[in-house]
Design an enzyme around this catalytic site. Structure first.
Site, mmCIF file in Angstrom:
data_model
loop_
_atom_site.group_PDB
_atom_site.id
_atom_site.type_symbol
_atom_site.label_atom_id
_atom_site.label_comp_id
_atom_site.label_asym_id
_atom_site.label_seq_id
_atom_site.Cartn_x
_atom_site.Cartn_y
_atom_site.Cartn_z
ATOM 1 N N ASP A 190 0.840 -1.201 0.000
ATOM 2 C CA ASP A 190 0.000 0.000 0.000
ATOM 3 C C ASP A 190 0.877 1.253 0.000
ATOM 4 O OD1 ASP A 190 -2.360 -1.569 0.450
ATOM 5 O OD2 ASP A 190 -1.907 -1.607 2.593
ATOM 6 N N ASP B 52 -1.113 -2.888 -4.085
ATOM 7 C CA ASP B 52 -2.278 -2.998 -3.196
ATOM 8 C C ASP B 52 -2.966 -1.626 -3.114
ATOM 9 O OD1 ASP B 52 -4.140 -4.077 -1.532
ATOM 10 O OD2 ASP B 52 -2.748 -4.835 -0.052
ATOM 11 N N ARG C 49 -13.265 0.581 -4.131
ATOM 12 C CA ARG C 49 -12.851 0.936 -2.756
ATOM 13 C C ARG C 49 -12.705 2.449 -2.591
ATOM 14 N NH1 ARG C 49 -8.093 -3.638 -1.686
ATOM 15 N NH2 ARG C 49 -9.331 -5.437 -2.264
ATOM 16 N N ASP D 244 -5.031 2.378 3.252
ATOM 17 C CA ASP D 244 -5.799 1.314 3.890
ATOM 18 C C ASP D 244 -5.686 1.404 5.412
ATOM 19 O OD1 ASP D 244 -6.195 0.549 1.288
ATOM 20 O OD2 ASP D 244 -5.360 -1.458 1.503
#
Ligand SMILES: *[C@@H]1O[C@H](CO)[C@@H](O)[C@H](O)[C@H]1NC(C)=O
Length: 319
Positions: free
Chosen positions: A125, A155, A212, A159
């Site tokens: 991430d 990724d 997302r 997050d």
């Protein structure tokens, strides 16, 4: 506890200049921490340490305080923030990490502002928040290589998982990637995530990001005055009993801009107010209202894109 919820709706001024957005007068303050992350102070107000290399950055995060990154640092890999009470701030409009990212793990009180983060290390991430509380990520620019190649090569952009809580993600630009922002990583994480993962997203741009925007499992999310453009798969995805409150956002070319029955064993909840949809769909299967415990100032959906394009991302609040 008495919960206060005062909302000021901006009275919008029409611009008459040809080609200018019809409404764009901003009511919300650009340089202010609002939302579930309120009270985060990071490394405080000192001048701090300025770093210009990955090695210096890696050393500085072990010490904490205010750290300023000057320049685009290439190839830092994942910088692990394992000490709280820290601020990481970009100098000017073009400082940040290339081929690198941050992992914030088991700490509290972290501020990250005005950084360009472009292309995470493979499988990683750009910012990963694990088991951490009071995090403010503001005026950053998150980018990747676009919706091209294998969607799992990299990724997420931002997050939060493993019971993280009290987060505000404001005035950021998220663009050109598959996976935006994942809150709650697994349907099997009820024991660590239930009652946690409170997050405020406001005045963010999501452009050319596949899904997302964010995805939320178990948690509570308030999403307001943000601009969505070209989200071909799903937008705000409420899963596993999560509660999302979505107000005054502008969605253009965004499929399932709000959805509650996608991808998980159990559905989520959503409520919405005054959003604008252009060539965009939504599917809300169960509703639950959310009263947030803080004051905030919204900008109306019709102005959200003009405001966010101008005042989100790097180079607006500079250090
Ligand atoms: C509607 O949105 C989709 C993306 O969700 C896009 O592919 C399509 O081109 C858009 N259609 C129009 C007419 O703009």
């Amino acid at each position: 506890m008495h919960l206060l919820n005062t909302v000021a709706v901006a009275l919008t001024a029409a611009s008459t200049a040809l080609g200018a957005p019809l409404v764009s007068k901003r009511a919300a303050t650009v340089n202010e921490l609002v939302g579930y992350g309120a009270g985060t102070t990071g490394g405080g107000s000192g001048a701090g340490t300025t770093v210009t290399t990955c090695d210096a950055l890696a050393a500085a995060v072990k010490v904490g305080g205010v750290i300023k990154i000057n320049g685009m640092l290439d190839g830092c890999d994942i910088i692990k923030i394992a000490k709280g009470d820290i601020s990481i701030l970009g100098v000017g409009a073009n400082s940040g990490l290339k081929n690198g990212g941050f992992q914030i793990r088991k700490v509290s009180n972290v501020i990250i502002r005005n950084l360009k983060l472009a292309v995470a290390p493979k499988g990683k991430d750009l910012i990963d928040i694990d088991a951490s509380t009071k995090i403010w990520v503001d005026h950053c620019d998150f980018a990747s290589v676009g919706m091209t190649g294998d969607k799992d090569t990299y990724d997420g952009m931002l997050d939060a998982k493993h019971g993280s809580d009290f987060l505000t993600f404001s005035w950021n630009k998220f663009h050109d990637h598959w996976k935006g922002s994942l809150v709650g990583h697994s349907d099997n994480a009820a024991s660590e995530d239930t009652g946690k993962l409170h997050v405020t997203y406001h005045h963010n741009l999501f452009e050319n990001v596949n899904s997302r925007l964010p995805s939320v499992r178990f948690g509570t999310a308030h999403v307001y005055s943000s601009c969505y453009n070209n989200g071909p798969t799903s937008g705000i995805n409420s899963r596993m009993g999560a509660v999302v409150f979505v107000e005054e956002n502008s969605f253009t070319d965004t499929q399932l801009a709000i959805v509650t029955d996608l991808d998980s064993d159990l559905e989520g909840f959503a409520s919405e107010k005054n959003n604008l949809y252009v060539n965009s769909s939504k599917r809300i299967t169960q509703t639950k209202s959310l009263t947030v415990p803080y004051k905030y100032t919204i900008d109306p959906a019709a102005s959200a894109c003009a405001i966010v394009r101008k005042s989100a991302g790097t180079g607006v609040v500079t250090f």
